[in-house]
Design a protein around this motif. Structure first.
Motif, mmCIF file in Angstrom:
data_model
loop_
_atom_site.group_PDB
_atom_site.id
_atom_site.type_symbol
_atom_site.label_atom_id
_atom_site.label_comp_id
_atom_site.label_asym_id
_atom_site.label_seq_id
_atom_site.Cartn_x
_atom_site.Cartn_y
_atom_site.Cartn_z
ATOM 1 N N ALA A 33 -10.194 34.683 34.592
ATOM 2 C CA ALA A 33 -11.389 35.242 35.230
ATOM 3 C C ALA A 33 -12.384 34.153 35.626
ATOM 4 C CB ALA A 33 -12.051 36.251 34.302
ATOM 5 N N LYS A 34 -12.376 33.025 34.929
ATOM 6 C CA LYS A 34 -13.298 31.928 35.232
ATOM 7 C C LYS A 34 -12.991 31.249 36.566
ATOM 8 C CE LYS A 34 -14.140 30.911 30.394
ATOM 9 N NZ LYS A 34 -14.048 29.906 29.332
ATOM 10 N N GLY A 36 -12.458 32.748 39.408
ATOM 11 C CA GLY A 36 -13.026 33.516 40.515
ATOM 12 C C GLY A 36 -12.054 33.746 41.644
ATOM 13 N N ALA A 39 -8.218 33.151 41.509
ATOM 14 C CA ALA A 39 -7.388 34.010 40.662
ATOM 15 C C ALA A 39 -7.009 35.314 41.341
ATOM 16 C CB ALA A 39 -8.120 34.310 39.366
ATOM 17 N N VAL A 40 -7.685 35.673 42.420
ATOM 18 C CA VAL A 40 -7.491 36.994 43.021
ATOM 19 C C VAL A 40 -6.072 37.193 43.531
ATOM 20 C CG1 VAL A 40 -8.209 38.534 44.901
ATOM 21 C CG2 VAL A 40 -9.930 37.313 43.550
ATOM 22 N N VAL A 61 -8.679 41.927 34.681
ATOM 23 C CA VAL A 61 -9.112 40.560 34.991
ATOM 24 C C VAL A 61 -9.624 40.478 36.421
ATOM 25 C CG1 VAL A 61 -8.415 38.147 35.130
ATOM 26 C CG2 VAL A 61 -7.573 39.559 33.278
ATOM 27 N N LEU A 62 -8.977 41.195 37.343
ATOM 28 C CA LEU A 62 -9.483 41.213 38.721
ATOM 29 C C LEU A 62 -10.926 41.705 38.745
ATOM 30 C CD1 LEU A 62 -6.526 42.496 40.895
ATOM 31 C CD2 LEU A 62 -7.859 40.438 41.287
ATOM 32 N N ASP A 64 -13.044 41.492 36.327
ATOM 33 C CA ASP A 64 -13.872 40.493 35.652
ATOM 34 C C ASP A 64 -14.201 39.295 36.532
ATOM 35 O OD1 ASP A 64 -13.915 42.027 33.368
ATOM 36 O OD2 ASP A 64 -12.383 40.850 32.322
ATOM 37 N N THR A 65 -13.400 39.046 37.565
ATOM 38 C CA THR A 65 -13.695 37.902 38.428
ATOM 39 C C THR A 65 -14.990 38.117 39.201
ATOM 40 O OG1 THR A 65 -12.445 38.722 40.342
ATOM 41 C CG2 THR A 65 -11.239 37.328 38.750
ATOM 42 N N GLU A 67 -15.220 39.084 42.155
ATOM 43 C CA GLU A 67 -15.001 38.699 43.550
ATOM 44 C C GLU A 67 -14.855 39.933 44.437
ATOM 45 O OE1 GLU A 67 -15.026 35.612 44.865
ATOM 46 O OE2 GLU A 67 -15.602 34.954 42.867
ATOM 47 N N ALA A 70 -11.404 41.110 45.418
ATOM 48 C CA ALA A 70 -10.577 41.815 44.425
ATOM 49 C C ALA A 70 -10.648 43.325 44.596
ATOM 50 C CB ALA A 70 -11.011 41.434 43.020
#
Length: 76
Positions: A33-34, A36, A39-40, A61-62, A64-65, A67, A70
């Motif tokens: 998640a860090k 951003g 990670a999507v 987790v998506l 949590d980003t 973004e 996401a």
């Protein structure tokens, strides 16, 4: 891996989401998640995984980003 902020750490962390150990999956999800926006894409691909536990973690987790990119994969 999440603390080093190296984009090359995303893929190993994504693979760790498939691990059988809950603790490792939890740690990996927090680290991913860090990253951003980086990670999507790999997380969105995991939304199609046959394992429902992997899909649940990837969706969480998506979110949590934080973004905007996401949102669309999560809606699907």
């Amino acid at each position: 891996l999440g603390e080093i902020a190296d984009p090359s750490a995303v893929e190993p962390l994504v693979r760790a989401l498939h691990d059988e150990h809950d603790d490792l999956r939890c740690q990996a999800s927090g680290a991913i998640a860090k990253f951003g926006p980086g990670a999507v894409e790999p997380l969105a691909a995991m939304l199609g995984d046959p394992d429902p536990n992997v899909r649940i973690v990837a969706a969480g987790v998506l979110g949590d980003t934080g973004e905007a990119s996401a949102v669309e994969p999560l809606i699907g």
